[in-house]
Design a protein around this motif. Sequence first.
Motif, PDB file in Angstrom:
ATOM      1  N   GLU A 107      58.083   9.980   2.552  1.00  0.00           N
ATOM      2  CA  GLU A 107      57.515   9.995   1.121  1.00  0.00           C
ATOM      3  C   GLU A 107      57.157   8.522   0.401  1.00  0.00           C
ATOM      4  N   ALA A 108      57.844   7.668   0.904  1.00  0.00           N
ATOM      5  CA  ALA A 108      57.633   6.190   0.439  1.00  0.00           C
ATOM      6  C   ALA A 108      56.301   5.783   0.953  1.00  0.00           C
ATOM      7  N   ILE A 109      55.991   6.029   2.187  1.00  0.00           N
ATOM      8  CA  ILE A 109      54.832   5.713   2.890  1.00  0.00           C
ATOM      9  C   ILE A 109      53.685   6.655   2.460  1.00  0.00           C
ATOM     10  N   ARG A 110      53.928   7.664   2.149  1.00  0.00           N
ATOM     11  CA  ARG A 110      52.883   8.672   1.440  1.00  0.00           C
ATOM     12  C   ARG A 110      52.585   7.730   0.200  1.00  0.00           C
ATOM     13  N   MET A 111      53.584   7.694  -0.560  1.00  0.00           N
ATOM     14  CA  MET A 111      53.321   6.944  -2.070  1.00  0.00           C
ATOM     15  C   MET A 111      52.434   5.497  -1.993  1.00  0.00           C
ATOM     16  N   LEU A 112      52.835   4.947  -1.277  1.00  0.00           N
ATOM     17  CA  LEU A 112      52.081   3.589  -0.911  1.00  0.00           C
ATOM     18  C   LEU A 112      50.758   3.604  -0.402  1.00  0.00           C
ATOM     19  N   LEU A 113      50.309   4.637   0.702  1.00  0.00           N
ATOM     20  CA  LEU A 113      49.031   5.082   1.167  1.00  0.00           C
ATOM     21  C   LEU A 113      48.306   5.481   0.037  1.00  0.00           C
ATOM     22  N   ARG A 114      48.891   6.132  -0.830  1.00  0.00           N
ATOM     23  CA  ARG A 114      47.995   6.872  -2.013  1.00  0.00           C
ATOM     24  C   ARG A 114      47.843   5.874  -2.944  1.00  0.00           C
TER      25      ARG A 114
END
Length: 76
Positions: free
Chosen positions: A34-41
């Motif tokens: 989820e952290a990676i998803r947030m950063l990529l978004r």
Amino acid sequence: MSAQPAQEPPIDPLGVDEKDIDAVLYEAKGDAREAIRMLLRDLAVMAMDGDGATSRGFLRGRFSEGARRPPWIEEP
């Protein structure tokens, strides 16, 4: 034999410290995916903002007459 002073690594202007990483993981409730998803978004949103703020005519060196600053307006 002379001891050479230890060289410090160069400072990385884009470096991220452990506190920043901990803050992102905390916001994602410990879920790394989820952290990676947030950063990529966030990165995609910033890229879209930058893309929208760039004038295609300016990049190509073309300007429409109406978009040019009138000659009587001085720079501040």
